[in-house]
Design an enzyme around this catalytic site. Structure first.
Site, mmCIF file in Angstrom:
data_model
loop_
_atom_site.group_PDB
_atom_site.id
_atom_site.type_symbol
_atom_site.label_atom_id
_atom_site.label_comp_id
_atom_site.label_asym_id
_atom_site.label_seq_id
_atom_site.Cartn_x
_atom_site.Cartn_y
_atom_site.Cartn_z
ATOM 1 C CG HIS B 24 -1.863 -1.174 1.233
ATOM 2 N ND1 HIS B 24 -1.467 -2.452 1.539
ATOM 3 C CD2 HIS B 24 -3.191 -1.253 0.960
ATOM 4 C CE1 HIS B 24 -2.509 -3.272 1.456
ATOM 5 N NE2 HIS B 24 -3.559 -2.582 1.115
ATOM 6 C CG HIS B 258 -5.933 2.246 -0.218
ATOM 7 N ND1 HIS B 258 -5.712 2.626 1.075
ATOM 8 C CD2 HIS B 258 -6.306 0.940 -0.164
ATOM 9 C CE1 HIS B 258 -5.951 1.606 1.882
ATOM 10 N NE2 HIS B 258 -6.313 0.567 1.158
ATOM 11 C CD GLU B 402 -20.747 -7.482 24.223
ATOM 12 O OE1 GLU B 402 -20.616 -6.669 23.278
ATOM 13 O OE2 GLU B 402 -21.800 -7.589 24.874
ATOM 14 C CG HIS B 464 -29.453 -13.988 25.443
ATOM 15 N ND1 HIS B 464 -30.060 -13.283 24.436
ATOM 16 C CD2 HIS B 464 -28.975 -13.060 26.320
ATOM 17 C CE1 HIS B 464 -29.975 -11.987 24.707
ATOM 18 N NE2 HIS B 464 -29.325 -11.830 25.833
#
Lengths: 648, 648
Positions: B24, B258, B402, B464
């Protein structure tokens, strides 16, 4: 009367929780006035026609507040009875622990995993804008509804939610209205133990319209805020409503009331606080009357008007009407797709990109894009970029927001009228997995396209080379995974995936692959098939997927030169193969015939189908593609040696 | 001379990319002045002692800019030669596609998966604050360094990054400084196609100090901004440096530059632009001298001073010194942990929580917490909450974040001196998986604790209830998963996990389980062992994990009553079992003896070890725990029937 109605909503909710000995009373008592105001003043839904296409969408992103939702829906006349409330969270009840779409009437999305509800709401708002621009005429707005979300502090802390809200603000989704139940409390304590942002400044910086309601029990203020939000056309709105968690219960305003059912005594205290003298699980008729009147004045009335508009559209523009009816029914015709001649050399990402483009040419409701990887995945929507100034653009620049992309696409497909897909590198399916799982639970048929499917990614190295992702996705119930062997299998995989009733993941290579003989739609959609039969009796089987199928065929030829006759089986989808009749499975993979599985990924799942496995149980390395692939043993010589050694 | 040095950094970087035909160039040409300013004016590192404990930490979160990093590190005197640059992205080179910790000298974290670099930086800043408060005395600051991160637009769009930055602002991590390479371009086009936030307002709302540098080629301005950032003690700083991607190359300022290597002709144009007349892969000696002087004035000098402080500490407080040396070497003694008597009934989350607390009592460097689920997972750090006003608190309230939690914990362990752990519901391991994978790639031994490990979660329902997560994690290379059968196996699993050289996931039940006879540390750490032997000859084997082990033992008893003698094997870790010698494996699971695997999760992985599998290949339902478990077939009667039917 409003107060009595709100109390009824609160009490029925906490009664259900206390009876179940399971659930979250805090949000029921705290947020009932928000939901009450929404459903009596604004929400256009019809309990007798809960899938009415132009209804306002409503998502309880804080899905643990299900008892509040069920209580409200019961009072509004949705298909939830008092007995259902009494059966809250019980086996096969209509009132499961978290709201489940297509199971509970009136639920527009399954929620519970925090952050995803609001993100699916963003997807619904995208679908609405797209369809409105497609089907509304100068004088007839047949698509014109809001998407409302109730969320809590937990939702807003989740990264997926932040991705989605940044996207929604950028996209100026003015018909998305988020009601933020801001009670300063989360499971482990006060919110300010974990989060001390300036909410107003944050969402304004993200191009949202922010409105504060200081008193969550003041329904006039909530009403006013929603009116204000609706009047803001060029920004999504977030209404921060300051509430008291567990209002009226012992421990209100603290985390003690968040997720612990009230015992009988505490329930009595709550009833006393609200001066509630009704029998358990009952509410005065006047409350039912109030909600019935509200629903009649809102959704029922609006649906009647909408039906007239639809009739008018039929008269004024029959073609558009017919198209709209098909879209509403999700009757998508993806047409035929070009295939490739054996012997060509094509990467399956190129084949996949072309297939998606051709299908998009055929089906004007396909809309999707990638998480800033369209130049690499080749997965792109047609008709330019979906933008505030081009709502008919079907290519969505999701930004580097993989998880939100997955959940937004799910929300679009839940909305209906569109067929949404996504694109990413396969290794970043990890970032999206929670959205894919939720699609699988909901059976929302989003198509997730992934390129760069193995260590053959090459130079980018281990962080970009998938190893274990494929096994992980195969284990997700209701999710189909495809790993096509060549350009034609890729075409067939997309054809199946876009027509499937389940979500699908389709994997594509970065590198060129030979176009093979003998591929077939039938074979792909049976999950596995003989792609190259052994000459003479079958001494053994090489079972391969994706780029390893051509490798297996090369090895087959060399083995044949040595007088060893092996069959090559291509298995693009283990899940579809598992669904075939026993006879078919045994015809493809006969018992007692030695089978060597070959796949550049985890071996662990292959012992179900094979005696021995050539796979990869370690991370890759940065190295040019051909080198790394060979270094990891995926060359003809090694296949032959492995096969022969296994026969010793 | 600075200009020549920056040009050298740029040219060596893009030469490496052009030679590799991979990489890159955009960020190399655009962001070199940022890195130059950092390493010549601020970054305290020592190329000759690259693991020096009190060095400034530096993370290139935009890991695709690796060529820039390698070029700079070469010039600074790290162990990267010109030949290494010539071997950029080649097999086993010291210059892999993305920066890899413990492989490339000077790299503090493996980066590439966007958003995680900056998040690990947050973890390093947490570790620094904690250790500084523990070990610095009135006159001796033996822990006193900054954590610098260079990130790009892609990083900031990722949800995990937003979670982490919200956390960092809340925690007032004043020694964290993020240099944002703001070039308005991402892979698919201009940033404003996907993102139009007000950057300043956003990060200020999140309690960050925002500084703008309008011209990314102005090294005085960059220097001034870093000085200003360092002077802000109570907020992390983000310095937005406006740069031009691919500055000096054809296509600069656009996404074309890029990720596509320059060809030979374009490379010449770049050299012409910079008036660079050196031979390929060379730089003037004066450039090397400049960096050498800078490094000597910064890190080398600081390390010398630090060594003196350390000697002084030894004199002034030998105990503290000894403790500090042990912490720096990650010599943690977790001591012994209480075990349980057979016959007790304990949920393994309670046992796990107690084990972690006891180990934390023994080891003052254990620090961790949960994503707002401590009340449920029982996993908590000691000594109160880690807060701006209590830096010695060892319990971290990560908030409902999380993924960031996982990556922050990784960053803390990468920093060293601490042992960090996390807690969550098992189903939300999906949200954390990308961080767990990166830990596994880096071999960072974070301990991820998970409770609520199966459908036995009960009422919360399918969203869950984990089903496929366990198989998914078992397939991650270098990651150990434990599913202990009872309280004692849980203790042993944590003892092993906290001492392991690899990351671990430890699963715990919500529900009580009987404490079993015959569990042992030895058995657990061999991955599988005979927990209950057959009476007489072994007719068959019941192979189980977690809560299903006690079920298997019950079934064993009933089968024995019918004269069928089965062995019960507990297999808390398939990975550790796989590492055992063949003899041990065959002694536990002899070939030719029928084996039925029993686990409340995906069946797909069990065919490696068993002939038949009782598992779950569909989603759970909302239902009380005992009902749902039995409904899914996990009762004694069904185990016996399944076993007997398999023998027909």
């Amino acid at each position: 009367m409003n107060n009595t109605a709100i109390t009824a909503m609160r009490i029925l909710g906490v009664e259900a929780i206390t009876k179940a000995k399971s659930g979250h009373p805090g949000i029921v008592l705290g947020a009932a006035p928000i939901l009450h105001t929404l459903v009596t003043k604004h929400l256009n839904v019809n309990p007798n026609d809960d899938k009415w296409f132009d209804r306002d969408r409503f998502i309880l992103s804080a899905g643990h507040g299900s008892a509040l939702l069920y209580s409200a829906y019961h009072l509004m006349g949705f298909d939830i009875s008092i007995d259902d409330l009494k059966n809250f969270r019980q086996t096969h009840s209509k009132t499961p622990g978290h709201p489940e779409v297509n199971w509970v009437s009136g639920v527009d999305a399954t929620t519970g995993p925090l952050g995803q509800g609001i993100t699916m709401g963003v997807g619904m708002a995208v679908a609405e804008e797209f369809l409105a621009s497609k089907f509304n005429t100068k004088n007839l707005d047949v698509v014109n509804h809001y998407t409302y979300v109730i969320c809590g502090d937990g939702d807003l802390q989740e990264g997926v939610c932040q991705e989605a809200m940044s996207f929604a603000g950028h996209q100026k989704l003015g018909k998305l209205i988020v009601l933020y139940d801001s009670n300063d409390v989360q499971l482990d304590g006060f919110v300010n133990m974990a989060n001390t942002e300036n909410v107003k400044a944050k969402y304004e910086s993200m191009n949202w319209n922010y409105i504060l309601v200081k008193d969550g029990n003041n329904i006039e203020a909530i009403d006013k805020a929603i009116i204000e939000a609706k009047s803001c056309k060029d920004k999504p709105s977030i209404i921060e409503v300051k509430t008291v968690i567990g209002f009226g219960a012992p421990g209100s305003g603290t985390s003690a009331i968040h997720g612990k059912p009230l015992n009988a005594e505490q329930l009595q205290e709550v009833k006393k606080f609200y001066n509630w003298n009704e029998e358990a699980f009952t509410a005065p008729q006047a409350v039912y009357d109030l909600y019935k009147e509200a629903v009649n004045n809102l959704g029922v009335k609006k649906e009647n008007e909408w039906n007239k508009k639809l009739e008018q559209l039929k008269v004024e523009n029959l073609d558009l009407y017919n198209e709209f009816v098909k879209a509403m029914n999700n009757e998508f015709d993806f047409g035929s797709v070009s295939t490739y001649k054996a012997g060509e050399s094509v990467s399956t990402r190129v084949a996949g990109g072309k297939a998606v483009t051709e299908m998009s040419n055929n089906c004007p409701y396909m809309i999707g894009g990638s998480a800033d990887l369209t130049c690499s995945t080749m997965i792109k929507g047609n008709d330019g970029n979906f933008e505030p100034t081009n709502r008919q653009g079907r290519n969505i620049n999701f930004g580097v927001r993989e998880f939100a992309m997955g959940a937004i696409a799910n929300g679009m497909n839940l909305h209906g009228g569109v067929k949404s897909f996504t694109g990413a590198f396969f290794v970043f399916s990890d970032y999206m997995k929670p959205a894919m799982r939720l699609a699988a639970i909901m059976k929302v048929p989003t198509v997730y396209a992934f390129s760069h499917d193995t260590i053959a990614v090459g130079e980018d190295g281990p962080t970009h080379q998938p190893v274990e992702q494929l096994l992980g996705l195969r284990a997700v119930p209701n999710l189909l995974t495809f790993r096509p062997a060549d350009a034609n299998e890729t075409v067939y995989a997309y054809q199946y995936a876009f027509n499937a009733k389940y979500p699908s993941a389709v994997l594509m290579t970065r590198q060129n692959l030979p176009v093979l003989e003998n591929t077939s739609y039938d074979g792909v959609t049976k999950g596995a098939y003989v792609i190259s039969e052994a000459k003479g009796s079958v001494d053994g089987i090489l079972l391969a997927t994706g780029s390893e199928v051509s490798l297996a065929i090369e090895a087959q030829k060399e083995l044949a030169n040595e007088g060893i006759n092996v069959r090559v089986v291509s298995m693009p989808s283990t899940e579809l193969f598992d669904m075939q009749p026993k006879e078919y499975k045994e015809a493809v993979l006969p018992k007692g015939v030695f089978t060597l599985a070959i796949e550049m990924g985890s071996t662990l799942g292959w012992y179900k189908y094979a005696d021995e496995v050539m796979g990869i149980d370690k991370f890759g390395i940065s190295s040019p593609l051909k080198e790394v692939v060979s270094l990891y043993g995926f060359n003809v010589k090694n296949v032959i040696e492995t096969y022969k050694n296994s026969q010793k």
